[in-house]
Design a protein around this motif. Structure first.
Motif, mmCIF file in Angstrom:
data_model
loop_
_atom_site.group_PDB
_atom_site.id
_atom_site.type_symbol
_atom_site.label_atom_id
_atom_site.label_comp_id
_atom_site.label_asym_id
_atom_site.label_seq_id
_atom_site.Cartn_x
_atom_site.Cartn_y
_atom_site.Cartn_z
ATOM 1 N N LYS A 1 -63.457 -7.136 33.260
ATOM 2 C CA LYS A 1 -62.773 -8.416 32.577
ATOM 3 C C LYS A 1 -63.520 -8.428 31.057
ATOM 4 C CE LYS A 1 -62.033 -13.304 32.364
ATOM 5 N NZ LYS A 1 -62.534 -13.799 31.086
ATOM 6 N N LYS A 2 -64.657 -8.037 31.048
ATOM 7 C CA LYS A 2 -65.346 -8.110 29.636
ATOM 8 C C LYS A 2 -64.880 -7.110 28.682
ATOM 9 C CE LYS A 2 -68.744 -4.606 31.454
ATOM 10 N NZ LYS A 2 -70.317 -4.511 31.985
ATOM 11 N N PHE A 3 -64.365 -5.888 29.064
ATOM 12 C CA PHE A 3 -63.569 -5.177 28.168
ATOM 13 C C PHE A 3 -62.247 -5.618 27.470
ATOM 14 C CE2 PHE A 3 -65.784 -2.371 31.330
ATOM 15 C CZ PHE A 3 -66.989 -2.082 30.557
ATOM 16 N N TYR A 4 -61.642 -6.387 28.130
ATOM 17 C CA TYR A 4 -60.521 -7.004 27.790
ATOM 18 C C TYR A 4 -60.780 -8.223 27.110
ATOM 19 C CZ TYR A 4 -57.912 -4.213 31.341
ATOM 20 O OH TYR A 4 -57.368 -3.302 31.970
ATOM 21 N N ASP A 5 -61.951 -8.900 27.327
ATOM 22 C CA ASP A 5 -62.232 -10.218 26.532
ATOM 23 C C ASP A 5 -62.618 -9.621 25.046
ATOM 24 O OD1 ASP A 5 -61.473 -11.662 28.673
ATOM 25 O OD2 ASP A 5 -63.779 -11.961 29.396
ATOM 26 N N GLN A 6 -63.358 -8.602 25.274
ATOM 27 C CA GLN A 6 -63.912 -7.900 24.124
ATOM 28 C C GLN A 6 -62.651 -7.706 22.943
ATOM 29 O OE1 GLN A 6 -65.823 -4.179 24.586
ATOM 30 N NE2 GLN A 6 -65.939 -3.659 22.332
ATOM 31 N N TYR A 7 -61.458 -7.390 23.303
ATOM 32 C CA TYR A 7 -60.656 -7.494 22.210
ATOM 33 C C TYR A 7 -59.359 -8.448 22.402
ATOM 34 C CZ TYR A 7 -62.343 -2.592 21.795
ATOM 35 O OH TYR A 7 -63.193 -1.549 21.798
ATOM 36 N N SER B 1 -54.709 -5.677 33.068
ATOM 37 C CA SER B 1 -54.877 -5.260 34.123
ATOM 38 C C SER B 1 -55.078 -3.780 34.243
ATOM 39 C CB SER B 1 -53.807 -5.685 35.427
ATOM 40 O OG SER B 1 -52.654 -5.030 34.910
ATOM 41 N N PHE B 2 -55.961 -3.405 35.247
ATOM 42 C CA PHE B 2 -56.334 -1.873 35.259
ATOM 43 C C PHE B 2 -55.933 -1.671 36.745
ATOM 44 C CE2 PHE B 2 -59.305 1.345 36.457
ATOM 45 C CZ PHE B 2 -59.021 2.192 35.610
ATOM 46 N N ILE B 3 -55.336 -0.376 37.035
ATOM 47 C CA ILE B 3 -55.302 0.143 38.578
ATOM 48 C C ILE B 3 -55.383 1.648 38.266
ATOM 49 C CG2 ILE B 3 -53.604 0.331 40.326
ATOM 50 C CD1 ILE B 3 -52.051 -1.760 38.803
ATOM 51 N N MET B 4 -56.403 2.260 39.058
ATOM 52 C CA MET B 4 -56.559 3.401 39.335
ATOM 53 C C MET B 4 -56.349 3.934 40.742
ATOM 54 S SD MET B 4 -59.736 6.010 38.287
ATOM 55 C CE MET B 4 -60.943 5.226 39.362
ATOM 56 N N TYR B 5 -55.627 4.970 40.916
ATOM 57 C CA TYR B 5 -55.342 5.620 42.244
ATOM 58 C C TYR B 5 -56.006 6.753 42.448
ATOM 59 C CZ TYR B 5 -53.306 7.069 46.550
ATOM 60 O OH TYR B 5 -53.305 7.454 48.078
ATOM 61 N N ASP B 6 -56.889 6.954 43.351
ATOM 62 C CA ASP B 6 -57.518 8.206 43.752
ATOM 63 C C ASP B 6 -56.912 8.800 44.938
ATOM 64 O OD1 ASP B 6 -59.317 10.321 44.616
ATOM 65 O OD2 ASP B 6 -61.086 9.064 44.310
ATOM 66 N N TYR C 1 -58.519 -3.966 38.471
ATOM 67 C CA TYR C 1 -58.936 -5.239 37.884
ATOM 68 C C TYR C 1 -57.847 -6.147 37.766
ATOM 69 C CZ TYR C 1 -59.637 -8.298 34.148
ATOM 70 O OH TYR C 1 -59.548 -9.698 33.612
ATOM 71 N N ASN C 2 -57.727 -7.088 38.018
ATOM 72 C CA ASN C 2 -56.500 -8.423 38.111
ATOM 73 C C ASN C 2 -55.527 -7.936 38.929
ATOM 74 O OD1 ASN C 2 -55.146 -10.392 37.412
ATOM 75 N ND2 ASN C 2 -54.965 -9.829 35.186
#
Length: 224
Positions: free
Chosen positions: A33-39, A44-49, A58-59
């Motif tokens: 969340k801090k990276f979104y708040d910074q800007y 949201s962030f979704i990474m699939y491995d 995230y979110n």
């Protein structure tokens, strides 16, 4: 513009070759969340491995929220154009109509490879017009691309029309493209995967497409 909400959606995959599994693990990263708040944006962030069959999210609430795909639809548009024969390959050049547009790279004759790289809107609008409504609707439904709603104009439905896709659906579409499980020929999918390459270094290939648009009073940005 100050009152408009900005949504930033990141959809990332780590994809070695292997078959899908039925149940995926999920890691929730609220600390992102801090990276979104910074800007000053929501998102949201979704990474699939795929190697470990694991989502990092995230979110999570936003995973199933539909958004305009904006220029990320150039992936789907390219596939349909190739499959229908509107262009035979990524090197087909369309002549510039002479209308001055905001970016210099848009103001010249261009092929699909460079139009994808430079996000040349007019080129992809011409592709969509040549595909036509009937074929476009048929292929988007067949590929299960978002809501497959092309109302709003054949050359604008992904920009200002009603086409919507969720972050989860973006991941699903890209996974099926990666594994050649979309209803397009292997040739069409391989061409699109080639023009999606943004870096190829140290034995790691990154394929991606950004997109930005407006949905109501929201500004929506993607990186898939």
């Amino acid at each position: 513009m100050k009152s408009a909400k900005i949504i930033l959606l990141s959809v990332v995959m780590l994809l070695p070759f292997m078959a899908f599994r039925s149940v995926s693990k999920t890691v929730i990263r609220d600390d992102f969340k801090k990276f979104y708040d910074q800007y000053g944006v929501e998102g949201s962030f979704i990474m699939y491995d795929q190697k470990n069959d694991r989502y990092t999210i995230y979110n999570q609430e936003q995973m199933n929220t539909p958004f305009t795909p904006a220029s990320t639809f150039k992936i789907g548009n390219s596939l349909v154009a190739l499959e229908t024969g509107v262009v035979k390959d990524e090197n087909v050049v369309f002549k510039w109509d002479g209308e001055k547009r905001p970016l210099d790279v848009w103001n010249k004759d261009t092929d699909m490879k460079d139009a994808f790289k430079n996000s040349t809107v007019w080129y992809y609008q011409e592709l969509a017009r040549r595909i036509g409504e009937d074929r476009m609707k048929k292929w988007l439904k067949k590929a299960r691309y978002g809501n497959a709603d092309i109302t709003g104009g054949i050359d604008a439905f992904w920009l200002s029309g009603n086409l919507r896709i969720t972050p989860r659906e973006q991941i699903d579409f890209l996974r099926r493209l990666h594994d050649n499980q979309l209803p397009f020929s292997e040739r069409s999918m391989n061409i699109v995967k080639e023009i999606m390459i943004v870096s190829d270094t140290l034995n790691t290939v990154t394929r991606a497409k950004p997109g930005a648009g407006k949905q109501g009073q929201q500004y929506v940005g993607w990186y898939v």
